[in-house]
Design an enzyme around this catalytic site. Structure first.
Site, short mmCIF file in Angstrom:
data_model
loop_
_atom_site.label_atom_id
_atom_site.label_comp_id
_atom_site.label_asym_id
_atom_site.label_seq_id
_atom_site.Cartn_x
_atom_site.Cartn_y
_atom_site.Cartn_z
N LYS A 216 0.87 -1.18 0.00
CA LYS A 216 0.00 0.00 0.00
C LYS A 216 0.90 1.22 0.00
CE LYS A 216 -2.48 1.71 3.58
NZ LYS A 216 -3.64 1.86 4.50
N SER B 261 -4.45 12.60 14.99
CA SER B 261 -3.12 12.74 14.39
C SER B 261 -2.21 13.54 15.31
CB SER B 261 -3.25 13.43 13.03
OG SER B 261 -3.94 14.67 13.19
N GLY C 33 -4.50 6.03 16.37
CA GLY C 33 -4.05 7.17 15.57
C GLY C 33 -2.55 7.21 15.31
N THR C 34 -1.76 6.65 16.22
CA THR C 34 -0.30 6.79 16.10
C THR C 34 0.26 5.72 15.18
OG1 THR C 34 -0.12 7.83 18.26
CG2 THR C 34 1.86 6.79 17.41
N GLY D 23 -2.72 -0.14 17.79
CA GLY D 23 -3.02 -0.50 16.39
C GLY D 23 -2.24 0.39 15.44
P1 NAD Z 1 -8.37 13.48 10.18
O1 NAD Z 1 -7.37 14.42 9.62
O2 NAD Z 1 -9.67 13.34 9.50
O3 NAD Z 1 -8.65 13.85 11.72
C1 NAD Z 1 -7.56 14.17 12.58
C2 NAD Z 1 -8.03 14.13 14.01
O4 NAD Z 1 -6.92 14.44 14.89
C3 NAD Z 1 -9.12 15.16 14.32
O5 NAD Z 1 -9.97 14.61 15.31
C4 NAD Z 1 -8.32 16.33 14.88
O6 NAD Z 1 -9.07 17.19 15.69
C5 NAD Z 1 -7.29 15.58 15.70
N1 NAD Z 1 -6.09 16.34 15.99
C6 NAD Z 1 -5.33 17.03 15.11
N2 NAD Z 1 -4.28 17.60 15.75
C7 NAD Z 1 -4.40 17.24 17.07
C8 NAD Z 1 -3.62 17.51 18.24
N3 NAD Z 1 -2.52 18.26 18.18
N4 NAD Z 1 -4.03 16.98 19.42
C9 NAD Z 1 -5.16 16.20 19.49
N5 NAD Z 1 -5.92 15.92 18.40
C10 NAD Z 1 -5.55 16.44 17.21
O7 NAD Z 1 -7.61 12.09 10.30
P2 NAD Z 1 -8.20 10.61 10.24
O8 NAD Z 1 -8.24 10.14 8.84
O9 NAD Z 1 -9.40 10.53 11.09
O10 NAD Z 1 -6.99 9.81 10.94
C11 NAD Z 1 -6.70 10.01 12.31
C12 NAD Z 1 -5.34 9.42 12.61
O11 NAD Z 1 -5.39 8.01 12.40
C13 NAD Z 1 -4.20 9.94 11.73
O12 NAD Z 1 -3.06 10.13 12.55
C14 NAD Z 1 -3.96 8.80 10.76
O13 NAD Z 1 -2.63 8.78 10.26
C15 NAD Z 1 -4.22 7.62 11.68
N6 NAD Z 1 -4.55 6.38 10.99
C16 NAD Z 1 -4.08 5.23 11.54
C17 NAD Z 1 -4.35 4.02 10.96
C18 NAD Z 1 -3.87 2.74 11.58
O14 NAD Z 1 -3.98 1.69 10.97
N7 NAD Z 1 -3.39 2.78 12.80
C19 NAD Z 1 -5.11 3.98 9.76
C20 NAD Z 1 -5.62 5.16 9.25
C21 NAD Z 1 -5.33 6.37 9.88
#
Ligand code: NAD
Length: 319
Positions: free
Chosen positions: A66, A197, A218-219, A290
């Site tokens: 991917k 994020s 998220g991390t 995760g």
């Molecule tokens: P998004 O951009 O739609 O949303 C981002 C979220 O993070 C929002 O809720 C925003 O308010 C919050 N945020 C931003 N800066 C912040 C800060 N400094 N402190 C606290 N919260 C903050 O993103 P998304 O598509 O919902 O993805 C969220 C996270 O999940 C991203 O970091 C993405 O890389 C990660 N992700 C992880 C996986 C996995 O398999 N683990 C898969 C997809 C996405």
């Protein structure tokens, strides 16, 4: 090769499909039949991240990658911030087999991984779901979690409160009450999903009650952080992929800070195969780190490909 466009994915892969496919691939990893290759993940500046996640599952005959990342300027362009494409190859010949749109699939497989952790590790009587984050993935996380526990209400916190009503609408669609709360009220939650994020911890150990299950989703990059490392020291920590957990996952901070030993982290796949116990008491905190692995992407892309072929969808091209 068959090109399976992003717009086709909602017709090809369901949340149930993703749950089963991700369960199978986590178990195959635990049995040593499938492995993920080292992740390439690079910062492009201005918060943009780009990389590759690849792997092979010999039990399922899958090889692929991917490619994609996180582009925070996209929301202002009317696009989602996560963008990715999945490429599948024949593991015998290396020939390309398919290119599959990866955006919805990423959301489905990430939510599935979180839900599998909740299914296996949360207390059966969990009734309050807490969500930290309200971006694109949060709604998928909510829906997948609601499939594995009988939640009676949902509480949420987000750094940007203007994003919470969209999550609240999705909660209402499930027929549940929703409340926006300060972080210290996450103590009311039996299950907490973090899906932000953030570059530094929002959720502190003091915000979490004994007996809670956390899915920290998220991390997925070095330098991101959602929860206080002391919380991982207090919890039994599980992950999708050991190597990623300690380098790009939530555990990177607790391990580098000496609060958690890498060898104490348990692969969720080992719980699925019965090799490791899951939750051992009602009072312990369980935490799933995760990180998102390539094999999850390949597994859901393979379903999309099979169903596209069956339905005569997608575009065949010479590659
Ligand atoms: P998004 O951009 O739609 O949303 C981002 C979220 O993070 C929002 O809720 C925003 O308010 C919050 N945020 C931003 N800066 C912040 C800060 N400094 N402190 C606290 N919260 C903050 O993103 P998304 O598509 O919902 O993805 C969220 C996270 O999940 C991203 O970091 C993405 O890389 C990660 N992700 C992880 C996986 C996995 O398999 N683990 C898969 C997809 C996405």
């Amino acid at each position: 090769m068959l090109v399976v466009q992003e717009a086709l994915i909602p017709r090809l892969v369901t949340a149930d499909d993703a749950f089963e496919a991700v369960s199978n691939c986590l178990a195959a990893m635990a049995r040593g039949e499938a492995r993920n290759f080292p992740v390439v993940r690079e910062a492009l500046g201005e918060g943009r991240q780009y990389g590759f996640k690849s792997g092979i599952d010999l039990s399922a005959g899958m090889l692929g990658v991917k490619s994609g990342g996180y582009f925070p300027g996209n929301a202002a362009r009317g696009l989602i911030n996560h963008q990715s494409s999945i490429f599948l190859f024949d593991p015998e010949t290396g020939r390309p087999v398919a290119m599959v749109g990866g955006n919805l699939l990423t959301a489905l497989r990430t939510a599935a991984a979180s839900a599998i952790s909740i299914d296996r590790l949360a207390r059966p009587e969990a009734r309050v779901l807490g969500i930290v984050g309200a971006g694109h993935q949060s709604v998928f996380q909510l829906r997948a979690a609601a499939r594995v526990r009988q939640f009676e209400r949902v509480i949420a916190w987000n750094l940007h409160p203007e994003m919470l009503p969209r999550l609240g609408d999705a909660v209402a669609e499930l027929g549940l009450p929703f409340e926006s709360v300060p972080l210290d009220r996450m103590r009311e939650a039996d299950v907490i999903i973090t899906i932000t994020s953030a570059p530094e911890a929002s959720l502190m150990s003091a915000h979490v009650s004994d007996g809670t299950h956390l899915a920290c989703m998220g991390t997925d990059t070095r330098g991101k952080q959602e929860v206080e490392p002391a919380l991982l020291a207090r919890a039994r920590v599980f992950t999708d992929e050991m190597a990623q957990s300690v380098t790009i996952g939530e555990a990177q901070h607790a391990v580098s800070g000496g609060l958690l030993k890498a060898e104490d982290i348990v692969p969720l796949g080992a719980v699925l195969t019965g090799e490791s116990p899951g939750r051992q008491s009602a009072s312990e905190i369980t935490l799933f780190d995760g990180t998102g692995v390539a094999l999850q992407d390949l597994a859901v892309a393979a379903i999309a490909l099979a169903n596209a072929k069956r339905l005569g969808l997608g575009t065949e091209i010479d590659a």
